[in-house]
Design a protein around this motif. Structure first.
Motif, PDB file in Angstrom:
ATOM      1  N   ASP A 197      12.519  -4.604  -1.287  1.00 33.63           N
ATOM      2  CA  ASP A 197      13.355  -5.795  -1.427  1.00 33.63           C
ATOM      3  C   ASP A 197      14.470  -5.464  -2.409  1.00 33.63           C
ATOM      4  N   ARG A 198      15.689  -5.411  -1.944  1.00 35.54           N
ATOM      5  CA  ARG A 198      16.808  -5.015  -2.797  1.00 35.54           C
ATOM      6  C   ARG A 198      16.996  -5.945  -4.001  1.00 35.54           C
ATOM      7  N   GLU A 199      16.524  -7.180  -3.864  1.00 37.87           N
ATOM      8  CA  GLU A 199      16.691  -8.143  -4.960  1.00 37.87           C
ATOM      9  C   GLU A 199      15.664  -7.937  -6.071  1.00 37.87           C
ATOM     10  N   ILE A 200      14.558  -7.298  -5.745  1.00 33.56           N
ATOM     11  CA  ILE A 200      13.522  -7.024  -6.749  1.00 33.56           C
ATOM     12  C   ILE A 200      13.665  -5.563  -7.155  1.00 33.56           C
ATOM     13  N   ARG A 201      14.386  -5.351  -8.231  1.00 31.36           N
ATOM     14  CA  ARG A 201      14.726  -3.999  -8.678  1.00 31.36           C
ATOM     15  C   ARG A 201      14.798  -3.988 -10.205  1.00 31.36           C
ATOM     16  N   PRO A 202      14.796  -2.817 -10.825  1.00 32.52           N
ATOM     17  CA  PRO A 202      14.934  -2.753 -12.287  1.00 32.52           C
ATOM     18  C   PRO A 202      16.219  -3.431 -12.747  1.00 32.52           C
ATOM     19  N   VAL A 203      16.170  -4.070 -13.914  1.00 31.66           N
ATOM     20  CA  VAL A 203      17.343  -4.772 -14.433  1.00 31.66           C
ATOM     21  C   VAL A 203      18.445  -3.792 -14.812  1.00 31.66           C
ATOM     22  N   SER A 204      18.074  -2.541 -15.059  1.00 27.04           N
ATOM     23  CA  SER A 204      19.048  -1.494 -15.346  1.00 27.04           C
ATOM     24  C   SER A 204      18.635  -0.220 -14.605  1.00 27.04           C
ATOM     25  N   PRO A 205      19.583   0.540 -14.070  1.00 29.87           N
ATOM     26  CA  PRO A 205      19.236   1.788 -13.383  1.00 29.87           C
ATOM     27  C   PRO A 205      19.084   2.967 -14.342  1.00 29.87           C
ATOM     28  N   ASN A 206      19.290   2.728 -15.638  1.00 30.26           N
ATOM     29  CA  ASN A 206      19.355   3.839 -16.600  1.00 30.26           C
ATOM     30  C   ASN A 206      18.174   3.906 -17.567  1.00 30.26           C
ATOM     31  N   ILE A 207      17.053   3.299 -17.213  1.00 25.26           N
ATOM     32  CA  ILE A 207      15.867   3.358 -18.072  1.00 25.26           C
ATOM     33  C   ILE A 207      15.107   4.651 -17.783  1.00 25.26           C
ATOM     34  N   PRO A 208      14.917   5.535 -18.778  1.00 24.76           N
ATOM     35  CA  PRO A 208      14.213   6.797 -18.539  1.00 24.76           C
ATOM     36  C   PRO A 208      12.738   6.570 -18.214  1.00 24.76           C
ATOM     37  N   ILE A 209      12.235   7.316 -17.253  1.00 22.76           N
ATOM     38  CA  ILE A 209      10.821   7.234 -16.886  1.00 22.76           C
ATOM     39  C   ILE A 209      10.081   8.506 -17.303  1.00 22.76           C
ATOM     40  N   VAL A 210      10.590   9.658 -16.856  1.00 24.77           N
ATOM     41  CA  VAL A 210       9.956  10.932 -17.199  1.00 24.77           C
ATOM     42  C   VAL A 210      10.981  12.053 -17.024  1.00 24.77           C
ATOM     43  N   LYS A 211      10.842  13.089 -17.828  1.00 29.77           N
ATOM     44  CA  LYS A 211      11.703  14.264 -17.688  1.00 29.77           C
ATOM     45  C   LYS A 211      10.928  15.348 -16.953  1.00 29.77           C
ATOM     46  N   LEU A 212      11.535  15.859 -15.893  1.00 28.87           N
ATOM     47  CA  LEU A 212      10.899  16.892 -15.083  1.00 28.87           C
ATOM     48  C   LEU A 212      11.530  18.252 -15.359  1.00 28.87           C
ATOM     49  N   ALA A 213      10.680  19.248 -15.511  1.00 25.41           N
ATOM     50  CA  ALA A 213      11.167  20.624 -15.600  1.00 25.41           C
ATOM     51  C   ALA A 213      11.390  21.139 -14.181  1.00 25.41           C
ATOM     52  N   ALA A 214      12.128  22.232 -14.056  1.00 26.40           N
ATOM     53  CA  ALA A 214      12.390  22.809 -12.735  1.00 26.40           C
ATOM     54  C   ALA A 214      11.075  23.082 -12.012  1.00 26.40           C
ATOM     55  N   GLY A 215      10.975  22.605 -10.782  1.00 20.30           N
ATOM     56  CA  GLY A 215       9.763  22.813 -10.000  1.00 20.30           C
ATOM     57  C   GLY A 215       8.768  21.668 -10.079  1.00 20.30           C
ATOM     58  N   GLN A 216       8.963  20.731 -10.996  1.00 17.88           N
ATOM     59  CA  GLN A 216       8.047  19.596 -11.130  1.00 17.88           C
ATOM     60  C   GLN A 216       8.512  18.424 -10.262  1.00 17.88           C
TER      61      GLN A 216
END
Length: 219
Positions: A120-139
């Motif tokens: 549902d496009r209307e139910i989405r994070p209030v901001s697109p820039n909240i960090p969730i996790v940092k992935l290393a190459a290959g993760q």
């Protein structure tokens, strides 16, 4: 008898400040508490981890996702306990599927809330820039998350706003109520919904007392 008065001092989608006059402080605090704990908001509650090679444990990843504030539409969705679907997994009226499928290929990358894809496009994070996790190459991280309405009295992730009640210097019975929305819904709607819920509670109490009095008379 002092007539209660309400004056809007500041209003925007994010914030609203109200001057309350001629009321007891307990009523001002009741509005504050209902804004915090009784107004439902949408948040991720159930998560199915399909793949997670990041440095975060599944539980930590799930907690981070749950604390991301989501846009909320109280007209189109209902609390699970009030839904007529009777399905413990929910339905389109009481839950929203959100998918995350992110990978770091040649170089590290930070997965952000904007990488979450909602059905549902209307139910989405209030901001697109909240960090969730940092992935290393290959993760990579791949999961399905299910968001639903809930109240902050269940968990803080469902709290739609921060609220304060300030005693104003104009005398007894004068307060300033300040509401700052998390972004899930406009601040004005949070206050309106809280007052409506408070009125419902008073009406339920009135009906119960009236019923007890009538029962007492009939005995």
């Amino acid at each position: 008898m002092v007539v209660p008065k309400i004056k809007v001092l500041e209003e925007s989608d994010e914030k609203v400040s109200l001057q309350l006059e001629g009321i007891d402080r307990s009523y001002a605090n009741a509005i504050r508490r209902f804004c915090i704990s009784e107004v439902p908001a949408m948040a991720i509650d159930d998560i199915v981890i399909l793949e997670n090679s990041s440095v975060l444990y599944d539980e930590i990843l799930a907690h981070r996702l749950g604390m991301i504030p989501l846009k909320t539409d109280l007209e189109r969705y209902v609390l699970p306990e009030k839904c007529d679907c009777g399905n413990p997994l929910g339905c389109q009226k009481c839950r929203v599927l959100i998918v995350l499928d992110a990978a770091a290929h040649d170089k590290p990358r930070t997965v952000l809330s904007g990488d979450l894809v909602s059905e549902d496009r209307e139910i989405r994070p209030v901001s697109p820039n909240i960090p969730i996790v940092k992935l290393a190459a290959g993760q990579s991280v791949k999961l399905e998350a299910y968001a639903r309405l809930g109240r902050a009295k269940e968990h803080a992730k469902w709290q739609p706003a921060t609220i304060s009640v300030l005693v104003e210097g104009k005398g007894e019975g004068s307060y300033i109520l300040k509401v700052e929305s998390s972004g899930s819904m406009p601040a004005k709607e949070i206050v309106t919904r809280a007052i409506e819920k408070l009125e419902e509670k008073f009406q339920d109490l009135h009906n119960e007392v009236t019923s007890k009095v009538e029962d007492g008379k009939s005995e």
